[in-house]
Design an enzyme around this catalytic site. Sequence first.
Site, PDB file in Angstrom:
ATOM      1  N   TYR A 128       0.782  -1.228   0.000  1.00 24.73           N
ATOM      2  CA  TYR A 128       0.000   0.000   0.000  1.00 24.73           C
ATOM      3  C   TYR A 128       0.818   1.284   0.000  1.00 24.73           C
ATOM      4  CZ  TYR A 128      -3.874  -3.153   0.592  1.00 24.73           C
ATOM      5  OH  TYR A 128      -4.788  -4.157   0.383  1.00 24.73           O
ATOM      6  N   PHE A 418     -10.583  -4.127  10.779  1.00 25.55           N
ATOM      7  CA  PHE A 418     -11.736  -3.912   9.900  1.00 25.55           C
ATOM      8  C   PHE A 418     -11.381  -4.317   8.484  1.00 25.55           C
ATOM      9  CE2 PHE A 418      -9.402   0.080  10.176  1.00 25.55           C
ATOM     10  CZ  PHE A 418      -9.266   0.475   8.863  1.00 25.55           C
TER      11      PHE A 418
END
Length: 418
Positions: A128, A418
């Site tokens: 990322y 999450f």
Amino acid sequence: MTRRPDIDVRPITEPEFREWQRALETGFLRAPALPEEQIEARRNLFVPGRLLGAFDGARCVATFRSFAQELTAVGGTPVPADAISNVTVTATHRRRGLLTRMMSQDLATAKERGDVVATLIAAEYPIYGRYGFGPATWMAEWTVDVTRTGLDPRRPAPDDGGRIDLVDGEDVRKLGPELHERVRRAQPGAIDRDELWWRARTGLVRFVSSWTEPFHAVYRSADGEVEGLVAYTCDDKWDDAKQPRNTASVRWLIAATPAAERALWRYLCSIDWITQVKTGWRAPDDLLPLFFPDPRAARITTQADWLWVRILDVVRALESRTYGAPGELVLEVVDGAGLTGGRYRLEAAADGTGVCTATTANADLTLDVGELATLWLGDESAVRLAALGRVREERAGAARVADALLRTSRRPWCPDMF
């Protein structure tokens, strides 16, 4: 030679949700077929426009989901975030730019929507950074040898006048949200928990077939105030000599005060037959070991990067947080995606507030937008990043000024996955 059809990247429709779920499970190397009740439970996560899929014909071969989130900045201000999850690319379709297409589409939409940052929990570290994300919080998990803590097993109750009671899921749904709001507003890096979070953690909604009901314990202070909650499970292991070797595994623990935190950890270590406690995801500078007479009873078994942040609006991000000292810094922010690069002057006042404006003044520091994200929540040191060549000083001593402004006395922490 027949040309392969282009792969279509787009928001999925609700009828495509089942196929999207199959691709998600495939991408995470899990059994592709889900029981009907799990698919229906996961439909709670469907928000039109926020689930992207890459389709090769009718078959979904990559998945991406985002949802609205609030992230606590240093000083307690919640900022709107674009939370990213469920990112997969099927093995047959890797290295075709599918993630780049989905990420670019989502981040552009998030910026247009007015989100200040994007967030994610990275399954793999190298992915990322190329999209402007930087690791902004870390986590640690401890394993506690209860027999070595030095705690007196004859005194399991809190010694501050408070009390601990076991409660059920319904009680947690009533008591938890207000307590969590107090806790997360004081914890940089923490995120909000919506009603679905509480329903899923107490069994009303079950996303996985392996869910089992945990025990829940609540700590109330001497005046009856709810200040802590913990959810935990226990196994059932005995050795050949018929001695208990059971482990209590914490699913989550929140506490508004150190007294509540201390009382809950001591409670877990006082349960009969429990010889080991696994803490779950904690802050890397958690107080836990120092609650015990012998801190060596708690050893770190996992330590890793956790919440990654991608800044979408430099001005709003820097003005949303507070600062540890007055000062001024000009930052040259490099953003290869063109979302938020530029030169910015940060002016921090003695009261901790900051003002950020675009400027043409000479830069003090030059850094990538991902490095700014790493510094934003106060965990990392600009001096360290400069030593690594990841931040460039344009003015001698600027990295030390950045540390004085940005670093926090306690490390930021995100308690949630999450």
